[in-house]
Design an enzyme around this catalytic site. Sequence first.
Site, mmCIF file in Angstrom:
data_model
loop_
_atom_site.group_PDB
_atom_site.id
_atom_site.type_symbol
_atom_site.label_atom_id
_atom_site.label_comp_id
_atom_site.label_asym_id
_atom_site.label_seq_id
_atom_site.Cartn_x
_atom_site.Cartn_y
_atom_site.Cartn_z
ATOM 1 N N ASN A 11 0.869 -1.184 0.000
ATOM 2 C CA ASN A 11 0.000 0.000 0.000
ATOM 3 C C ASN A 11 0.903 1.229 0.000
ATOM 4 O OD1 ASN A 11 -1.801 2.044 0.539
ATOM 5 N ND2 ASN A 11 -2.236 1.399 2.650
ATOM 6 N N TRP A 12 1.035 1.842 -1.177
ATOM 7 C CA TRP A 12 1.966 2.977 -1.300
ATOM 8 C C TRP A 12 1.435 4.238 -0.619
ATOM 9 C CZ3 TRP A 12 3.943 3.035 -7.103
ATOM 10 C CH2 TRP A 12 4.710 1.887 -7.329
ATOM 11 N N LYS A 13 0.144 4.273 -0.315
ATOM 12 C CA LYS A 13 -0.491 5.475 0.242
ATOM 13 C C LYS A 13 -0.234 6.657 -0.704
ATOM 14 C CE LYS A 13 -0.120 3.339 4.714
ATOM 15 N NZ LYS A 13 -0.080 3.456 6.156
ATOM 16 N N HIS A 103 -9.478 1.270 4.636
ATOM 17 C CA HIS A 103 -8.215 1.399 5.370
ATOM 18 C C HIS A 103 -8.430 2.338 6.558
ATOM 19 C CE1 HIS A 103 -4.129 2.643 6.331
ATOM 20 N NE2 HIS A 103 -3.754 1.502 5.780
ATOM 21 N N GLU A 105 -6.873 4.741 7.628
ATOM 22 C CA GLU A 105 -6.687 6.174 7.330
ATOM 23 C C GLU A 105 -7.931 6.738 6.637
ATOM 24 O OE1 GLU A 105 -2.899 5.651 5.404
ATOM 25 O OE2 GLU A 105 -2.056 5.081 7.341
ATOM 26 N N GLU A 175 -5.583 -4.999 10.408
ATOM 27 C CA GLU A 175 -4.561 -3.988 10.638
ATOM 28 C C GLU A 175 -4.842 -3.260 11.949
ATOM 29 O OE1 GLU A 175 -2.418 -2.778 6.804
ATOM 30 O OE2 GLU A 175 -4.079 -1.413 7.108
ATOM 31 N N GLY A 181 2.440 2.163 10.652
ATOM 32 C CA GLY A 181 3.393 3.260 10.487
ATOM 33 C C GLY A 181 4.111 3.639 11.766
ATOM 34 N N SER A 221 3.428 -2.339 10.118
ATOM 35 C CA SER A 221 4.886 -2.394 10.326
ATOM 36 C C SER A 221 5.518 -3.724 9.908
ATOM 37 C CB SER A 221 5.231 -2.050 11.780
ATOM 38 O OG SER A 221 4.768 -0.749 12.099
ATOM 39 N N GLY A 242 2.799 -1.128 4.227
ATOM 40 C CA GLY A 242 2.857 0.292 3.889
ATOM 41 C C GLY A 242 4.285 0.716 3.603
ATOM 42 N N GLY A 243 4.915 1.341 4.592
ATOM 43 C CA GLY A 243 6.253 1.928 4.434
ATOM 44 C C GLY A 243 7.254 1.038 3.696
#
Length: 262
Positions: A11-13, A103, A105, A175, A181, A221, A242-243
Amino acid sequence: MANRTPLMAGNWKMNLDHIEAIATVQKLAWTLTDAKHDFEDAEAVVLVPFTDLRSVQTLVDGDKLGVKYGAQDVSKHKSGAYTGEISVSMLAKLGVAYCAVGHSERREYHGETDALVNDKVRALAAEGITAIVCVGEPLEIRKAGNHVPFTVDSLKGSLANLSPAELAHVVVAYEPVWAIGTGEVATPEDAQEVIGAIREALAKMYGPEVAATTRVLYGGSVKSSNVAEIMAKPDIDGALVGGASLDPQEFAKIVRFKDHIV
Ligand code: PGA
């Protein structure tokens, strides 16, 4: 993991423009090809910003890459006066295989509810796009010890009244919000506890056979250094990353988690 094909979704966001996306997907595909990765062994998916989709499609189709791609959100509406929104059919036209829905966010910053998530899942299933449905508890719920019922309730709301045919286009991602993150990864036991409960809830809703074929991912993470122990748990079928998915070499290592099993 039973017979479920592992799925690693990056997930590049809101990161990487379309030029950067081309370089990143190329590097990911080359790294996996160099390692002779068999995509039947673990699917590799990137969930990119809308503006990257056309470039990624051209690259993946043109070079016949094994990497799949998708979006991070979609409108529940078919078309019309919804300024700024993107429809399911627009995604389908771009060859999108997966779309994240709900998600944390989106839930936190855009007020998305389980009912809205449910509408989006249904709209995606109608076009054959697989929804990656995200659920998970915030820190205060975990501290109060209510993480399992909270997450299962959210799952039930998000999947309410879906037919088994629609559920075939669903992947669930657990999640925990406190692990996203933050570098604070849930322990494999924490993840298994909730994901096991998710599978039990799916079995009650759809029967054991459907529950046994539905993939459930962990997210929060995940890195190449912790993915193998997470994947060793029986109900965990992959990761939403993500990251660590922004670095193609690191993400390739996550896709090749079987290499790090000691
Ligand atoms: P993270 O994000 O891997 O950076 O924790 C996961 C996610 O939000 O899907």
